[in-house]
Design a protein around this motif. Sequence first.
Motif, mmCIF file in Angstrom:
data_model
loop_
_atom_site.group_PDB
_atom_site.id
_atom_site.type_symbol
_atom_site.label_atom_id
_atom_site.label_comp_id
_atom_site.label_asym_id
_atom_site.label_seq_id
_atom_site.Cartn_x
_atom_site.Cartn_y
_atom_site.Cartn_z
ATOM 1 N N MET A 83 0.827 -1.160 0.106
ATOM 2 C CA MET A 83 0.080 0.080 -0.137
ATOM 3 C C MET A 83 0.960 1.281 0.067
ATOM 4 N N GLU A 84 1.822 1.194 0.822
ATOM 5 C CA GLU A 84 2.713 2.289 0.591
ATOM 6 C C GLU A 84 3.446 2.757 -0.646
ATOM 7 N N ARG B 286 2.138 1.735 -3.322
ATOM 8 C CA ARG B 286 0.899 2.209 -4.384
ATOM 9 C C ARG B 286 0.661 3.795 -3.845
ATOM 10 N N LEU B 287 0.628 4.150 -2.673
ATOM 11 C CA LEU B 287 0.602 5.695 -2.376
ATOM 12 C C LEU B 287 1.575 6.484 -2.839
ATOM 13 N N LEU C 272 0.647 7.025 -6.422
ATOM 14 C CA LEU C 272 -0.621 7.958 -6.430
ATOM 15 C C LEU C 272 -0.248 9.421 -6.138
ATOM 16 N N GLY C 273 0.979 9.452 -5.453
ATOM 17 C CA GLY C 273 1.507 10.910 -5.227
ATOM 18 C C GLY C 273 2.176 11.633 -6.856
ATOM 19 N N GLU D 283 -0.893 12.229 -9.026
ATOM 20 C CA GLU D 283 -1.459 13.712 -8.570
ATOM 21 C C GLU D 283 -0.796 14.748 -9.091
#
Length: 185
Positions: free
Chosen positions: A61-62, A64-65, A68-69, A72
């Motif tokens: 998850m880290e 993927r986050l 995601l940054g 963004e």
Amino acid sequence: MTMISEPDVPAIELGHRETVPGKPSRARMIGVIAVGAVLVTAVNVTAAVYLYRGVDDLRTMEARLGELGQFEQRIGARIDTVNNGFQSRFEALDRQLQANFGQINGNVARLEQGQPVAASEPALGAPEPAITDNTTVADASAADQGANAGDGQPSFKRKVAPPGPNPSYQRIQQPDGKVYYKKIN
């Protein structure tokens, strides 16, 4: 050390013991402790497996986050590009409207002085469709067919509004960049 012995008391044999009712035997106690240790070990192993899986999921998850940054940032850059494009278009439209208002105010000023307005001045904006009162599209097309008789090009006659009071507009620009026009009589 002195030993007191009584001849009437029977001797105690050390190898043979009788079990007292309600008191567990030593073998049974060791068995219960062993089963408890096995259960605690099984619970610890299960908890370790689930903890390892949880840590692995957390790392996924880290990652993927982190992606995601970056996503963004890319979307933000594209939105800024689109916003800049729209802003430049709005500024161009604003300049065009200001020029049209200036031309209209100049024409109204000439009309007020009694000077004719030159019909050959080029229009800065797109031509507007004709406005007719109490006519339908069928009436307009029938009139065009009668007027152009085979030309194929519709001719629109523009109704000229009578000159009224000269409304002027005040341009108001807010600190956030928004522009408003307020009509002043």
